[in-house]
Motif scaffolding. Structure first.
Motif, PDB file in Angstrom:
ATOM      1  N   THR A 204       0.844  -1.188   0.000  1.00 18.86           N
ATOM      2  CA  THR A 204       0.000   0.000   0.000  1.00 18.86           C
ATOM      3  C   THR A 204       0.880   1.239   0.000  1.00 18.86           C
ATOM      4  OG1 THR A 204      -0.042   0.113   2.410  1.00 18.86           O
ATOM      5  CG2 THR A 204      -1.749  -1.245   1.338  1.00 18.86           C
ATOM      6  N   GLU A 205       0.256   2.405  -0.183  1.00 20.28           N
ATOM      7  CA  GLU A 205       1.015   3.652  -0.115  1.00 20.28           C
ATOM      8  C   GLU A 205       1.710   3.784   1.234  1.00 20.28           C
ATOM      9  OE1 GLU A 205       1.816   5.967  -2.344  1.00 20.28           O
ATOM     10  OE2 GLU A 205       0.875   4.671  -3.844  1.00 20.28           O
ATOM     11  N   ALA A 206       0.971   3.436   2.302  1.00 19.79           N
ATOM     12  CA  ALA A 206       1.564   3.497   3.636  1.00 19.79           C
ATOM     13  C   ALA A 206       2.707   2.497   3.759  1.00 19.79           C
ATOM     14  CB  ALA A 206       0.509   3.216   4.698  1.00 19.79           C
ATOM     15  N   GLY A 207       2.538   1.323   3.154  1.00 17.83           N
ATOM     16  CA  GLY A 207       3.585   0.319   3.185  1.00 17.83           C
ATOM     17  C   GLY A 207       4.831   0.755   2.433  1.00 17.83           C
ATOM     18  N   ARG A 208       4.625   1.430   1.294  1.00 15.61           N
ATOM     19  CA  ARG A 208       5.780   1.914   0.535  1.00 15.61           C
ATOM     20  C   ARG A 208       6.498   3.029   1.289  1.00 15.61           C
ATOM     21  NH1 ARG A 208       2.510   0.331  -3.898  1.00 15.61           N
ATOM     22  NH2 ARG A 208       1.347   2.288  -3.948  1.00 15.61           N
ATOM     23  N   ALA A 209       5.732   3.887   1.957  1.00 14.07           N
ATOM     24  CA  ALA A 209       6.355   4.952   2.747  1.00 14.07           C
ATOM     25  C   ALA A 209       7.173   4.358   3.887  1.00 14.07           C
ATOM     26  CB  ALA A 209       5.288   5.897   3.295  1.00 14.07           C
ATOM     27  N   ALA A 210       6.623   3.335   4.521  1.00 19.51           N
ATOM     28  CA  ALA A 210       7.354   2.671   5.599  1.00 19.51           C
ATOM     29  C   ALA A 210       8.610   1.990   5.063  1.00 19.51           C
ATOM     30  CB  ALA A 210       6.455   1.654   6.293  1.00 19.51           C
ATOM     31  N   ALA A 211       8.519   1.433   3.856  1.00 22.68           N
ATOM     32  CA  ALA A 211       9.678   0.780   3.251  1.00 22.68           C
ATOM     33  C   ALA A 211      10.785   1.792   2.955  1.00 22.68           C
ATOM     34  CB  ALA A 211       9.272   0.056   1.974  1.00 22.68           C
ATOM     35  N   ILE A 212      10.402   2.969   2.484  1.00 27.23           N
ATOM     36  CA  ILE A 212      11.399   4.022   2.245  1.00 27.23           C
ATOM     37  C   ILE A 212      12.068   4.431   3.551  1.00 27.23           C
ATOM     38  CG2 ILE A 212      11.673   6.460   1.617  1.00 27.23           C
ATOM     39  CD1 ILE A 212      11.593   4.652  -0.797  1.00 27.23           C
ATOM     40  N   ASP A 213      11.282   4.524   4.609  1.00 25.01           N
ATOM     41  CA  ASP A 213      11.867   4.836   5.919  1.00 25.01           C
ATOM     42  C   ASP A 213      12.864   3.757   6.342  1.00 25.01           C
ATOM     43  OD1 ASP A 213      10.429   7.188   6.156  1.00 25.01           O
ATOM     44  OD2 ASP A 213       8.837   6.301   7.386  1.00 25.01           O
TER      45      ASP A 213
END
Length: 225
Positions: A204-213
């Motif tokens: 998800t978008e939230a998952g991708r943001a967390a992955a970037i972090d």
């Protein structure tokens, strides 16, 4: 300021990125790693192979003007010794040799790196400069005392790359061995653990943001922040 890792300080880094889509997660991952390194005071060069139109083919015309038997490594050795390497290889090699840390950023395609990046290795890991000539291989390679790391994405999940997985692809380290050992360690690099995002297309978008972090945190920790 410089980053200190167990193998020594990282003052200069080179990221070489290979993905044809600038809006891909792989490209976002490379940008995040670059931002993190810059934030930590590292002098960074980022090479986007597709954006720069990199020619991956190691060809006779790059060394020979006419007929004759073409032995690529012998020609590289001769050019390195004579200072006749031409651009863009000369510039890329200079940046490689100046960097304390090399980061190869790419999506895992066919359990390996994309062809354009393999072609970068073919042309820039010059015999006589990164190995051979006055250098040896492995512990005596021309890039000894420097670090290298893979930054990659996969199509499959982390479970599908787990050691001993019975319904997946197999241990990721097995697929990376030819890069870690056959390319990076071969020329003398200390190889750091890879930074991997598994299956970003399924996040998800939230998952991708967390992955970037996580990429930022892993890059910081990997180089010893």
């Amino acid at each position: 300021m410089s980053i200190t890792s167990p193998q020594g300080p990282v003052r200069r880094a080179l990221i070489v990125h290979a993905h044809p889509e600038p809006d891909s997660f792989s490209s976002a991952q490379a940008a995040a790693a670059a931002d993190q390194l810059r934030a930590q005071g590292v002098d960074l060069r980022l090479v986007d192979l597709h954006a720069e139109g990199w020619d991956p083919v190691l060809a006779r015309e790059q060394f020979l003007d006419g007929p004759g038997y073409f032995k690529p490594q012998a020609e590289q050795l001769h050019a390195a010794a004579g200072g006749t390497l031409a651009d863009p290889v000369r510039t890329q090699l200079d940046q490689l040799q100046e960097a304390d840390l090399l980061v190869l950023s790419f999506p895992l395609w066919w359990f390996s790196m994309p062809a354009i990046m393999k072609g970068w290795v073919d042309r820039v890991f010059v015999m006589g400069a990164t190995f051979g000539g006055e250098h040896g291989i492995f512990a005596d390679g021309g890039m000894r005392h420097k670090k290298a790391m893979l930054l990659l994405t996969t199509g499959g999940s982390s479970a599908s790359f787990a050691p001993g997985a019975t319904d997946g692809y197999g241990d990721l380290d097995t697929f990376l061995f030819h890069i870690h050992r056959g390319m990076l360690e071969f020329v003398g690099y200390d190889v750091l653990p890879p930074v991997v995002t598994y299956g970003p297309a399924r996040l998800t978008e939230a998952g991708r943001a967390a992955a970037i972090d996580r990429v930022r945190a892993q890059v910081a920790a990997t180089v010893g922040a």
